[in-house]
Enzyme design. Sequence first.
Site, mmCIF file in Angstrom:
data_model
loop_
_atom_site.group_PDB
_atom_site.id
_atom_site.type_symbol
_atom_site.label_atom_id
_atom_site.label_comp_id
_atom_site.label_asym_id
_atom_site.label_seq_id
_atom_site.Cartn_x
_atom_site.Cartn_y
_atom_site.Cartn_z
ATOM 1 C CG ASN A 177 -2.309 0.713 0.918
ATOM 2 O OD1 ASN A 177 -2.426 1.669 0.039
ATOM 3 N ND2 ASN A 177 -3.226 0.157 1.361
ATOM 4 C CG HIS B 114 23.582 2.355 10.653
ATOM 5 N ND1 HIS B 114 24.206 2.781 9.616
ATOM 6 C CD2 HIS B 114 22.029 2.826 10.420
ATOM 7 C CE1 HIS B 114 23.124 3.396 8.605
ATOM 8 N NE2 HIS B 114 22.061 3.378 9.060
ATOM 9 N N GLY C 173 -0.852 -1.034 9.037
ATOM 10 C CA GLY C 173 -0.232 0.208 8.685
ATOM 11 C C GLY C 173 0.679 0.867 9.744
ATOM 12 C CB THR D 150 12.571 -6.250 17.977
ATOM 13 O OG1 THR D 150 11.855 -6.997 18.840
ATOM 14 C CG2 THR D 150 12.098 -4.690 18.314
ATOM 15 C CE LYS D 151 13.495 -10.648 21.514
ATOM 16 N NZ LYS D 151 13.304 -10.856 22.645
ATOM 17 N NE ARG E 27 6.553 -8.039 25.435
ATOM 18 C CZ ARG E 27 6.714 -6.452 25.752
ATOM 19 N NH1 ARG E 27 5.830 -5.729 25.426
ATOM 20 N NH2 ARG E 27 7.854 -6.215 26.085
#
Length: 186
Positions: A85, A115, A142, A165-166, A180
Amino acid sequence: MPQSEFEKMKAGQWYSCLDPELDAMRARAHEAVHEHSMMSPSERGNIAPKLRALFAECAEDARIETRFHCAYGVNIHLGRDVFINVGCTILDTASVIIGDHSMLGPNVQIYCAQHHKDPELRKQHLEIALPVTIGRNVWIGGGAIILPGVCIGDDAIVGAGSVVTKNVEPGVTVVGNPARVMGDRA
């Protein structure tokens, strides 16, 4: 012979992101993205020709709405019936695979570049590229952000605004920052 920064990037090694070869590749991607954004929808079709030509793999029926950005394009793999989208960003310093029938909501961001955490090495513009894999039939709401190295399993849902993040297991719903597992889908 020493490796180029692009070769280091492709090999998953630390590389300098400010490099003439990489600059030229990003400029090529920016031109393709610009063409995609400026063409009329009837002329452009699902994906403008220059942008489609950049991708490593792209099913004929994959669709990207305008206001799209990618870093290089050459590392993006789009399966059948993928829908991206408006406002999505894919920083494809590594492979980004989006499986068949997956949908990305507005303003989803996928980052492969990480980084360096050492401030002295970060000043040298060092980063490492970690792949992102999104399985089949995944829905990403979104504004979600997918971080480097993440795999999202088939049939999973990522709630709007989540920061992933996982890895996400197949068939689960994740929400929040950090994302989560929410529980059963209803």
